[in-house]
Scaffold this motif. Structure first.
Motif, short mmCIF file in Angstrom:
data_model
loop_
_atom_site.label_atom_id
_atom_site.label_comp_id
_atom_site.label_asym_id
_atom_site.label_seq_id
_atom_site.Cartn_x
_atom_site.Cartn_y
_atom_site.Cartn_z
N PHE A 5 -3.84 3.02 1.49
CA PHE A 5 -3.32 1.87 0.77
C PHE A 5 -2.80 2.33 -0.58
CE2 PHE A 5 -6.58 0.55 3.71
CZ PHE A 5 -5.99 -0.52 4.36
N SER A 6 -1.49 2.23 -0.78
CA SER A 6 -0.87 2.65 -2.04
C SER A 6 -1.40 1.80 -3.18
CB SER A 6 0.65 2.49 -1.93
OG SER A 6 1.27 2.76 -3.15
N THR A 7 -1.68 2.42 -4.34
CA THR A 7 -2.27 1.66 -5.43
C THR A 7 -1.31 1.33 -6.56
OG1 THR A 7 -3.06 3.68 -6.50
CG2 THR A 7 -4.58 2.56 -4.99
N LYS A 8 -0.28 2.16 -6.80
CA LYS A 8 0.61 1.83 -7.92
C LYS A 8 2.07 2.12 -7.70
CE LYS A 8 0.02 6.07 -10.61
NZ LYS A 8 -0.45 6.66 -11.84
N VAL A 23 5.18 -1.94 -0.39
CA VAL A 23 4.79 -0.69 0.25
C VAL A 23 3.67 -1.04 1.22
CG1 VAL A 23 3.90 1.64 -0.05
CG2 VAL A 23 5.41 0.67 -1.78
N ASP A 24 3.98 -0.93 2.52
CA ASP A 24 3.00 -1.27 3.54
C ASP A 24 1.97 -0.16 3.68
OD1 ASP A 24 4.30 -3.64 4.05
OD2 ASP A 24 5.42 -2.86 5.76
N PRO A 25 0.73 -0.51 4.04
CA PRO A 25 -0.30 0.50 4.28
C PRO A 25 0.10 1.43 5.43
CG PRO A 25 -1.27 -1.69 4.16
CD PRO A 25 0.22 -1.86 4.20
N SER A 26 -0.57 2.57 5.49
CA SER A 26 -0.29 3.58 6.50
C SER A 26 -1.55 3.86 7.30
CB SER A 26 0.18 4.86 5.82
OG SER A 26 0.42 5.86 6.76
N PHE A 53 4.12 5.39 5.04
CA PHE A 53 4.06 4.22 4.17
C PHE A 53 5.48 3.66 4.18
CE2 PHE A 53 0.61 6.74 2.30
CZ PHE A 53 -0.36 5.78 2.04
N GLU A 54 5.67 2.41 4.61
CA GLU A 54 7.01 1.81 4.67
C GLU A 54 7.33 1.11 3.35
OE1 GLU A 54 7.32 -0.74 8.07
OE2 GLU A 54 7.03 0.93 9.46
N ILE A 55 8.49 1.43 2.79
CA ILE A 55 8.95 0.83 1.54
C ILE A 55 10.06 -0.15 1.89
CG2 ILE A 55 9.97 1.27 -0.72
CD1 ILE A 55 8.86 4.17 -0.42
N SER A 56 9.89 -1.41 1.47
CA SER A 56 10.85 -2.47 1.82
C SER A 56 11.28 -3.23 0.58
CB SER A 56 10.22 -3.47 2.80
OG SER A 56 9.80 -2.82 3.96
N ALA A 63 12.94 2.99 3.11
CA ALA A 63 12.46 4.38 3.15
C ALA A 63 11.03 4.41 3.67
CB ALA A 63 12.52 5.01 1.76
N THR A 64 10.61 5.61 4.05
CA THR A 64 9.21 5.83 4.45
C THR A 64 8.71 7.07 3.72
OG1 THR A 64 9.81 7.20 6.36
CG2 THR A 64 9.51 4.82 6.75
N ILE A 65 7.41 7.10 3.50
CA ILE A 65 6.77 8.27 2.90
C ILE A 65 5.65 8.72 3.82
CG2 ILE A 65 5.46 9.18 0.95
CD1 ILE A 65 6.77 7.04 -0.79
#
Length: 160
Positions: A5-8, A23-26, A53-56, A63-65
């Protein structure tokens, strides 16, 4: 099995650009190998891979990370019975690869130093089979410093 879970990262992008991003969880996997050299202390190497991690922006994926983290951890066990709570601290490397989802042809990959802090529970089903639950905070540095995340994981350990 693990979840990240991205925090910042969302806040960092929103501060730089006037857009609302998500940013969706992975989900991913964790593998560890270690040695318990004392009833209350252990050392381990931990590898964690998190997929995309999906960025929308406005419900459109841009993008994805994908990340992996490898740390060498020191674990301290607070009890030595059937249920064994623990704390851990680790140092290692963090890698992140950003891929665009809009077929613009950009990709960025960076690796830097990271620290891991956490805790959890080991629950002994038998002397050789251990169910484990863990929660840790991964704090990368350098070029990937904004990609810190909370890792939640669980699994089964086989002791030799």
């Amino acid at each position: 099995m693990s979840g990240g879970f991205s925090t910042k990262y969302e806040n960092e992008v929103e501060d730089a650009f006037p857009v609302d991003i998500d940013v969706d969880p992975s989900v991913g996997v964790i593998a560890t190998a270690g040695y318990r050299f004392h009833p209350n202390f252990a050392a381990e190497v931990q590898f964690e891979w998190l997929d995309e991690f999906e960025i929308s922006i406005q419900n459109t994926e841009i993008a994805t990370i994908e990340t992996w983290t490898t740390t060498v951890n020191a674990k301290g066990f607070l009890a030595t019975g059937r249920i064994q709570p623990f704390v851990l601290v680790g140092l290692g490397a963090f890698n992140a690869e950003l891929q665009d989802s809009l077929n613009l042809g950009f990709s960025v990959e960076e690796t830097d130093f990271a620290a891991r802090f956490g805790g959890g529970l080991d629950i002994y089903a038998s002397p050789q089979i251990v169910l484990n639950l863990g929660l840790s905070y991964v704090l990368p540095t350098g070029d990937v410093e904004d990609l810190d995340y909370v890792s939640v994981g669980g699994g089964v350990t086989v002791r030799f």
